[in-house]
Design an enzyme around this catalytic site. Structure first.
Site: not given
Length: 165
Positions: A124, A142
């Site tokens: 991330d 995401d």
């Protein structure tokens, strides 16, 4: 392979490529910086901020269930296979909106599962926030999963009316 199947496969590949290339770029830029979670880029608009800071997630969303990493991986793979089966094997025509939402969901899931296979965790790197509050760090996979879910749920709750011929 039908044109619809070919375009579906190309679209999924395109979204997965966006996800993987951005993650690779962040990892290469991060290099061997001494800080465990360096801020690679930061921009503020008043109290709003955006930054690129790589973090590693071994669980599901927000790092949940990180102790069950392999079980989560199995669930993700089953979901990917289910979506792919629906997209490629369903004989009845699916609406373009539903199809696109499933393509987004599948692309995001493949992107994150690929991270687990290649790096043993999900990468991330996008962080946004306001003042002292910040949203959990996320990535393009995401974003694809979230958009796909929103479109799919919207389509379920607000279906288009069939035209009578």
């Amino acid at each position: 392979m039908s044109n619809r199947s070919r375009s579906t496969l190309l679209t999924i590949s395109f979204f997965v490529l966006i996800d993987w290339v951005t993650k690779l770029a962040v990892l290469l830029y991060r290099g061997n910086l001494p800080n465990a979670n360096p801020i690679l880029y930061q921009y503020s608009w008043g109290k709003l901020f955006f930054c690129i800071c790589p973090t590693f997630n071994e669980g599901a969303a927000f790092g949940l269930f990180s102790k069950y990493k392999y079980f989560l991986l199995l669930i993700r793979i089953v979901i990917i296979l289910g979506i792919l089966a629906f997209l490629f094997l369903r004989k009845k025509k699916t609406s373009a909106t539903t199809r696109f939402s499933l393509i987004l969901l599948c692309s995001g899931a493949i992107g994150n599962v690929g991270d687990i296979f290649f790096y043993n965790h999900v990468i991330d790197f996008i962080s946004i926030g306001y003042n002292r509050w910040s949203f959990p760090t996320f990535n393009f996979a995401d974003i694809f999963i979230s958009l796909g879910t929103l479109i799919f749920v919207y389509k379920l709750y607000f279906p288009t009316k069939q035209k009578i011929k």
